[in-house]
Design a protein around this motif. Structure first.
Motif, PDB file in Angstrom:
ATOM      1  N   TYR A   1      43.224  36.811  42.103  1.00 56.21           N
ATOM      2  CA  TYR A   1      42.569  37.700  41.131  1.00 56.21           C
ATOM      3  C   TYR A   1      43.626  38.366  40.259  1.00 56.21           C
ATOM      4  CZ  TYR A   1      39.594  41.508  39.363  1.00 56.21           C
ATOM      5  OH  TYR A   1      38.914  42.388  38.560  1.00 56.21           O
ATOM      6  N   VAL A   2      44.661  38.913  40.883  1.00 53.54           N
ATOM      7  CA  VAL A   2      45.708  39.625  40.147  1.00 53.54           C
ATOM      8  C   VAL A   2      46.435  38.689  39.185  1.00 53.54           C
ATOM      9  CG1 VAL A   2      47.898  40.888  40.385  1.00 53.54           C
ATOM     10  CG2 VAL A   2      45.969  41.433  41.893  1.00 53.54           C
ATOM     11  N   ILE A   3      46.753  37.492  39.637  1.00 52.14           N
ATOM     12  CA  ILE A   3      47.435  36.522  38.765  1.00 52.14           C
ATOM     13  C   ILE A   3      46.616  36.263  37.509  1.00 52.14           C
ATOM     14  CG2 ILE A   3      48.034  34.071  38.529  1.00 52.14           C
ATOM     15  CD1 ILE A   3      48.873  34.167  41.498  1.00 52.14           C
ATOM     16  N   HIS A   4      45.322  36.099  37.667  1.00 46.94           N
ATOM     17  CA  HIS A   4      44.466  35.719  36.548  1.00 46.94           C
ATOM     18  C   HIS A   4      44.007  36.881  35.673  1.00 46.94           C
ATOM     19  CE1 HIS A   4      44.192  32.099  39.089  1.00 46.94           C
ATOM     20  NE2 HIS A   4      44.219  31.515  37.913  1.00 46.94           N
ATOM     21  N   ARG A   5      44.144  38.113  36.162  1.00 45.76           N
ATOM     22  CA  ARG A   5      43.608  39.233  35.395  1.00 45.76           C
ATOM     23  C   ARG A   5      44.607  40.332  35.055  1.00 45.76           C
ATOM     24  NH1 ARG A   5      39.768  37.155  38.618  1.00 45.76           N
ATOM     25  NH2 ARG A   5      37.740  36.722  37.711  1.00 45.76           N
TER      26      ARG A   5
ATOM     27  N   ILE B   1      53.391  41.223  44.901  1.00 44.78           N
ATOM     28  CA  ILE B   1      52.254  41.196  45.831  1.00 44.78           C
ATOM     29  C   ILE B   1      52.457  40.060  46.830  1.00 44.78           C
ATOM     30  CG2 ILE B   1      50.884  39.679  44.316  1.00 44.78           C
ATOM     31  CD1 ILE B   1      48.398  41.291  45.146  1.00 44.78           C
ATOM     32  N   GLY B   2      51.898  40.209  48.001  1.00 44.54           N
ATOM     33  CA  GLY B   2      51.997  39.173  49.018  1.00 44.54           C
ATOM     34  C   GLY B   2      50.808  38.239  48.997  1.00 44.54           C
TER      35      GLY B   2
ATOM     36  N   ASN C   1      38.085  48.220  46.220  1.00 44.39           N
ATOM     37  CA  ASN C   1      38.420  46.795  46.178  1.00 44.39           C
ATOM     38  C   ASN C   1      39.848  46.632  45.650  1.00 44.39           C
ATOM     39  OD1 ASN C   1      38.583  44.053  45.727  1.00 44.39           O
ATOM     40  ND2 ASN C   1      36.568  43.900  44.782  1.00 44.39           N
ATOM     41  N   PRO C   2      40.763  46.088  46.455  1.00 45.66           N
ATOM     42  CA  PRO C   2      42.173  46.050  46.074  1.00 45.66           C
ATOM     43  C   PRO C   2      42.482  45.331  44.756  1.00 45.66           C
ATOM     44  CG  PRO C   2      41.932  45.516  48.381  1.00 45.66           C
ATOM     45  CD  PRO C   2      40.552  45.571  47.811  1.00 45.66           C
ATOM     46  N   ALA C   3      41.897  44.181  44.525  1.00 51.15           N
ATOM     47  CA  ALA C   3      42.272  43.377  43.354  1.00 51.15           C
ATOM     48  C   ALA C   3      42.070  44.119  42.036  1.00 51.15           C
ATOM     49  CB  ALA C   3      41.531  42.041  43.377  1.00 51.15           C
ATOM     50  N   PRO C   4      40.881  44.629  41.743  1.00 46.94           N
ATOM     51  CA  PRO C   4      40.728  45.355  40.483  1.00 46.94           C
ATOM     52  C   PRO C   4      41.540  46.653  40.429  1.00 46.94           C
ATOM     53  CG  PRO C   4      38.591  45.087  41.570  1.00 46.94           C
ATOM     54  CD  PRO C   4      39.604  44.438  42.428  1.00 46.94           C
ATOM     55  N   ILE C   5      41.720  47.295  41.577  1.00 49.04           N
ATOM     56  CA  ILE C   5      42.533  48.517  41.602  1.00 49.04           C
ATOM     57  C   ILE C   5      43.968  48.204  41.207  1.00 49.04           C
ATOM     58  CG2 ILE C   5      43.588  50.231  43.145  1.00 49.04           C
ATOM     59  CD1 ILE C   5      40.872  50.399  44.584  1.00 49.04           C
ATOM     60  N   ILE C   6      44.517  47.137  41.747  1.00 47.74           N
ATOM     61  CA  ILE C   6      45.896  46.747  41.430  1.00 47.74           C
ATOM     62  C   ILE C   6      46.044  46.505  39.933  1.00 47.74           C
ATOM     63  CG2 ILE C   6      47.645  44.928  41.715  1.00 47.74           C
ATOM     64  CD1 ILE C   6      46.468  44.637  44.652  1.00 47.74           C
TER      65      ILE C   6
END
Length: 154
Positions: A140-144, A121-122, A102-107
């Motif tokens: 997801y990335v912005i918030h975590r 990120i795009g 899953n990309p979001a948690p991996i990032i």
């Protein structure tokens, strides 16, 4: 400033824009880049995204999925390698990483492990309804994430 910049890319059309922004930023601050691609079976270009669902699979079908996935991994890695070379040609320190999942948690995880100071990120600009139903990697990335995030809008 931002000395360590994680660049999260996929195989979408916006990836090239994301790379260009990251290269510009890294060059301006003499920063290091990490190019990251998380291979997701749910990605639009994934060979498994439209895999038929059945109660059973034949060995031949499973082998075909494995071959398709291996080719997908290799083609994605080749793109990362080409972008890595572009960064090196600009005298930017760069490393790359490709992971399955899953990309979001991996990032977020890789950014924290690598101690990134910025994530680039795009965002494809899906409708609000699809973001609510499907979620959004960039949201997801912005918030975590533990660090700043630069969004490149498609």
């Amino acid at each position: 400033m931002y000395n360590k910049i994680l660049v999260a890319v996929d195989n979408s059309a916006i990836a090239e824009q994301v790379i260009e922004v990251a290269l510009t930023l890294a060059k301006a601050v003499d920063g290091k880049l990490m190019l990251l691609h998380a291979l997701s079976q749910n990605a639009e270009d994934s060979p498994l995204s439209f895999a038929p669902y059945a109660s059973s699979y034949s060995i031949d079908l499973i082998e075909k999925f494995k071959e398709d996935w291996k080719q997908y991994q290799q083609e994605s890695l080749q793109k990362l390698e080409a972008w890595k070379q572009k960064a090196k040609d600009m005298n930017i320190q760069v490393e790359l990483r490709q992971e399955n999942g899953n990309p979001a948690p991996i990032i977020c995880r890789i950014a924290k492990e690598w101690q990134a100071e910025l994530i680039v990120i795009g965002r494809r600009g899906h409708s609000m309804a699809s973001e609510i139903l499907l979620g959004s990697v960039s949201s997801y990335v912005i918030h975590r994430s533990h660090c700043s995030v630069h969004i490149v809008q498609s």
